[in-house]
Design an enzyme around this catalytic site. Sequence first.
Site, PDB file in Angstrom:
ATOM      1  N   GLY A 219       0.831  -1.206   0.000  1.00 38.02           N
ATOM      2  CA  GLY A 219       0.000   0.000   0.000  1.00 38.02           C
ATOM      3  C   GLY A 219       0.863   1.252   0.000  1.00 38.02           C
ATOM      4  O   GLY A 219       0.478   2.301   0.535  1.00 38.02           O
TER       5      GLY A 219
ATOM      6  N   ALA B   3       1.678   3.547  -2.003  1.00 42.23           N
ATOM      7  CA  ALA B   3       1.241   4.835  -2.571  1.00 42.23           C
ATOM      8  C   ALA B   3       0.168   5.497  -1.717  1.00 42.23           C
ATOM      9  O   ALA B   3      -0.264   6.613  -2.017  1.00 42.23           O
ATOM     10  CB  ALA B   3       0.706   4.619  -3.989  1.00 42.23           C
ATOM     11  N   GLY B   4      -0.263   4.820  -0.656  1.00 38.21           N
ATOM     12  CA  GLY B   4      -1.411   5.310   0.115  1.00 38.21           C
ATOM     13  C   GLY B   4      -1.032   6.339   1.163  1.00 38.21           C
ATOM     14  O   GLY B   4       0.133   6.694   1.352  1.00 38.21           O
TER      15      GLY B   4
ATOM     16  N   ARG C 249     -13.738   0.091   1.080  1.00 34.24           N
ATOM     17  CA  ARG C 249     -15.123  -0.001   0.638  1.00 34.24           C
ATOM     18  C   ARG C 249     -15.425   1.144  -0.320  1.00 34.24           C
ATOM     19  O   ARG C 249     -15.206   2.307  -0.002  1.00 34.24           O
ATOM     20  CB  ARG C 249     -16.053   0.078   1.842  1.00 34.24           C
ATOM     21  CG  ARG C 249     -17.515  -0.244   1.519  1.00 34.24           C
ATOM     22  CD  ARG C 249     -18.395   0.081   2.700  1.00 34.24           C
ATOM     23  NE  ARG C 249     -18.217  -0.882   3.783  1.00 34.24           N
ATOM     24  CZ  ARG C 249     -19.064  -1.887   4.045  1.00 34.24           C
ATOM     25  NH1 ARG C 249     -20.130  -2.070   3.304  1.00 34.24           N
ATOM     26  NH2 ARG C 249     -18.840  -2.697   5.057  1.00 34.24           N
TER      27      ARG C 249
ATOM     28  N   GLN D 216      -1.097 -12.752  -0.995  1.00 33.30           N
ATOM     29  CA  GLN D 216       0.064 -12.277  -0.235  1.00 33.30           C
ATOM     30  C   GLN D 216       0.549 -13.340   0.753  1.00 33.30           C
ATOM     31  O   GLN D 216       1.747 -13.430   1.035  1.00 33.30           O
ATOM     32  CB  GLN D 216      -0.243 -10.944   0.446  1.00 33.30           C
ATOM     33  CG  GLN D 216      -0.435  -9.847  -0.622  1.00 33.30           C
ATOM     34  CD  GLN D 216      -0.588  -8.447  -0.066  1.00 33.30           C
ATOM     35  OE1 GLN D 216      -0.501  -8.222   1.139  1.00 33.30           O
ATOM     36  NE2 GLN D 216      -0.831  -7.492  -0.952  1.00 33.30           N
TER      37      GLN D 216
ATOM     38  N   ASP E 184      -5.783   1.726  18.620  1.00 31.65           N
ATOM     39  CA  ASP E 184      -6.835   1.785  19.649  1.00 31.65           C
ATOM     40  C   ASP E 184      -6.215   1.877  21.042  1.00 31.65           C
ATOM     41  O   ASP E 184      -6.693   2.607  21.910  1.00 31.65           O
ATOM     42  CB  ASP E 184      -7.715   0.537  19.544  1.00 31.65           C
ATOM     43  CG  ASP E 184      -8.254   0.356  18.140  1.00 31.65           C
ATOM     44  OD1 ASP E 184      -9.274   0.961  17.812  1.00 31.65           O
ATOM     45  OD2 ASP E 184      -7.620  -0.365  17.345  1.00 31.65           O
TER      46      ASP E 184
ATOM     47  N   HIS F  79     -10.081  -4.918  15.664  1.00 31.14           N
ATOM     48  CA  HIS F  79      -9.894  -3.495  15.373  1.00 31.14           C
ATOM     49  C   HIS F  79     -11.136  -3.013  14.640  1.00 31.14           C
ATOM     50  O   HIS F  79     -11.212  -3.022  13.417  1.00 31.14           O
ATOM     51  CB  HIS F  79      -8.647  -3.230  14.534  1.00 31.14           C
ATOM     52  CG  HIS F  79      -8.639  -1.838  13.981  1.00 31.14           C
ATOM     53  ND1 HIS F  79      -8.554  -0.724  14.792  1.00 31.14           N
ATOM     54  CD2 HIS F  79      -8.767  -1.363  12.724  1.00 31.14           C
ATOM     55  CE1 HIS F  79      -8.626   0.351  14.044  1.00 31.14           C
ATOM     56  NE2 HIS F  79      -8.759   0.011  12.785  1.00 31.14           N
TER      57      HIS F  79
HETATM   58  P1  NAX Z   1      -5.202   4.420   1.006  1.00 32.24           P
HETATM   59  O1  NAX Z   1      -6.421   4.078   0.247  1.00 32.24           O
HETATM   60  O2  NAX Z   1      -4.689   5.815   1.016  1.00 32.24           O
HETATM   61  O3  NAX Z   1      -4.014   3.500   0.462  1.00 32.24           O
HETATM   62  C1  NAX Z   1      -4.149   2.136   0.240  1.00 32.24           C
HETATM   63  C2  NAX Z   1      -3.085   1.718  -0.767  1.00 32.24           C
HETATM   64  O4  NAX Z   1      -3.114   0.293  -0.875  1.00 32.24           O
HETATM   65  C3  NAX Z   1      -3.334   2.271  -2.185  1.00 32.24           C
HETATM   66  O5  NAX Z   1      -2.130   2.837  -2.685  1.00 32.24           O
HETATM   67  C4  NAX Z   1      -3.740   1.028  -2.966  1.00 32.24           C
HETATM   68  O6  NAX Z   1      -3.356   1.091  -4.337  1.00 32.24           O
HETATM   69  C5  NAX Z   1      -2.974  -0.035  -2.220  1.00 32.24           C
HETATM   70  N1  NAX Z   1      -3.439  -1.406  -2.456  1.00 32.24           N
HETATM   71  C6  NAX Z   1      -4.694  -1.848  -2.638  1.00 32.24           C
HETATM   72  N2  NAX Z   1      -4.700  -3.156  -2.879  1.00 32.24           N
HETATM   73  C7  NAX Z   1      -3.416  -3.563  -2.837  1.00 32.24           C
HETATM   74  C8  NAX Z   1      -2.777  -4.811  -3.013  1.00 32.24           C
HETATM   75  N3  NAX Z   1      -3.467  -5.896  -3.327  1.00 32.24           N
HETATM   76  N4  NAX Z   1      -1.439  -4.869  -2.887  1.00 32.24           N
HETATM   77  C9  NAX Z   1      -0.718  -3.774  -2.607  1.00 32.24           C
HETATM   78  N5  NAX Z   1      -1.267  -2.556  -2.442  1.00 32.24           N
HETATM   79  C10 NAX Z   1      -2.593  -2.462  -2.552  1.00 32.24           C
HETATM   80  O7  NAX Z   1      -5.446   3.874   2.478  1.00 32.24           O
HETATM   81  P2  NAX Z   1      -4.699   4.256   3.852  1.00 32.24           P
HETATM   82  O8  NAX Z   1      -5.350   5.444   4.440  1.00 32.24           O
HETATM   83  O9  NAX Z   1      -3.239   4.271   3.637  1.00 32.24           O
HETATM   84  O10 NAX Z   1      -5.134   3.008   4.752  1.00 32.24           O
HETATM   85  C11 NAX Z   1      -4.679   1.705   4.461  1.00 32.24           C
HETATM   86  C12 NAX Z   1      -5.455   0.667   5.248  1.00 32.24           C
HETATM   87  O11 NAX Z   1      -5.251   0.822   6.644  1.00 32.24           O
HETATM   88  C13 NAX Z   1      -6.969   0.709   5.059  1.00 32.24           C
HETATM   89  O12 NAX Z   1      -7.430  -0.626   4.891  1.00 32.24           O
HETATM   90  C14 NAX Z   1      -7.461   1.253   6.381  1.00 32.24           C
HETATM   91  O13 NAX Z   1      -8.784   0.851   6.640  1.00 32.24           O
HETATM   92  C15 NAX Z   1      -6.481   0.638   7.316  1.00 32.24           C
HETATM   93  N6  NAX Z   1      -6.376   1.206   8.678  1.00 32.24           N
HETATM   94  C16 NAX Z   1      -6.155   0.353   9.705  1.00 32.24           C
HETATM   95  C17 NAX Z   1      -5.993   0.781  11.009  1.00 32.24           C
HETATM   96  C18 NAX Z   1      -5.745  -0.189  12.126  1.00 32.24           C
HETATM   97  O14 NAX Z   1      -5.750   0.273  13.278  1.00 32.24           O
HETATM   98  N7  NAX Z   1      -5.543  -1.500  11.937  1.00 32.24           N
HETATM   99  C19 NAX Z   1      -6.088   2.220  11.323  1.00 32.24           C
HETATM  100  C20 NAX Z   1      -5.874   3.107  10.170  1.00 32.24           C
HETATM  101  C21 NAX Z   1      -6.479   2.637   8.884  1.00 32.24           C
HETATM  102  O15 NAX Z   1      -7.849   2.963   8.902  1.00 32.24           O
END
Ligand code: NAX
Length: 324
Positions: A11, A13-14, A92, A112, A159, A187
């Site tokens: 992820g 780029a996110g 989503r 993965q 959390d 979570h």
């Molecule tokens: P973003 O949507 O900004 O970035 C997600 C990135 O993942 C994108 O660049 C996308 O292209 C990439 N991606 C999607 N599918 C992929 C795959 N199969 N292989 C590699 N990369 C892939 O999200 P961001 O704000 O960075 O959040 C990332 C994730 O963290 C989300 O699922 C979010 O819900 C989760 N979180 C989890 C938390 C926790 O406490 N466990 C808290 C923070 C966050 O909400």
Amino acid sequence: SRPAKRITITGAAGQICYSLLFRVARGDVYGPDQPVILQLLDLPQAQAAVRGVVMELDDCAFPLLAGVMITDDPETAFRDADAAMLVGSRARSKGMERRDLLAANAEIFKVQGRALNAAARRDARVVVVGNPANTNAAILAQHAPDFPAENITSMIRLDHNRAASQLAAKAGVGVEAIERLAVWGNHSPTMFADWRFATAGGRSLPELIGDETWYRETLIPTVAKRGTAVLEARGASSAASAANAAIDHLHDWIHGTDGRWVSMGVPSDGSYGIPKGLVCGVPVTCAGGRYERIAGLTFDGFAQSMFDRTVGELAEEMAAVAAL
Ligand code: NAX
């Protein structure tokens, strides 16, 4: 100098990674004497954006950053990894059913898991951040049969940190004074921030704060809804605090916690009646590069019902994935 540690980060780029990569590259996980190599995975359509982030990493001239690799191939990303932070997942989209969301993520973490199994070092430490984090971690483990399941964890540290910060403010103490806090379960808004054993400066925190109603009706919902509150205020979801929690999780696992409790999503060993096969938030201490569950805690009526609700939700999520 020491050989560099390889850290797979997905992820890339996110949003979260826009904070995470820079902190890992400056040594916040492995420490100030340990060079690191970043192995960045994202989807084919995100490769250009990842290259842009890598330009910025270059421009930071981090002394500890020994190399960066960019790929859209999971096995390449996991090659010889010492650690992996799995942040990328399918979010989503509008009108998407929960079932389709679970299916899309199950597929990502299946692929993965196979790549991890094939390519990573057997002692690699893995933390899943991408949601639904606990269930994604469980699916990853299912598809990595030759990889030690105890090294696959999920992040509930955000959390935990949110609860610690709120409790410290209420008690009027520094956050570093809070000890023996536990966050149990998924979570998700059902997570159970359990203050019953918590202390501040050696004193019982529930006694110090002395307000059970505040705990039940303010603290627990504040932590549960914190992600939404940040999203509403910022117009974007928690990113820097999530990256910070992922770093705390991995840093503490590697370097130890000196007897302090932290919360981690770990594969159930059956303790506390948590069904095997679930990856569930529990309190742990870390030492010698391993985590150890805090054993023998008891539950009263309220705590038991909170615990049962969040563990039940996890079991239900796994059953929904299995039924797909
Ligand atoms: P973003 O949507 O900004 O970035 C997600 C990135 O993942 C994108 O660049 C996308 O292209 C990439 N991606 C999607 N599918 C992929 C795959 N199969 N292989 C590699 N990369 C892939 O999200 P961001 O704000 O960075 O959040 C990332 C994730 O963290 C989300 O699922 C979010 O819900 C989760 N979180 C989890 C938390 C926790 O406490 N466990 C808290 C923070 C966050 O909400």
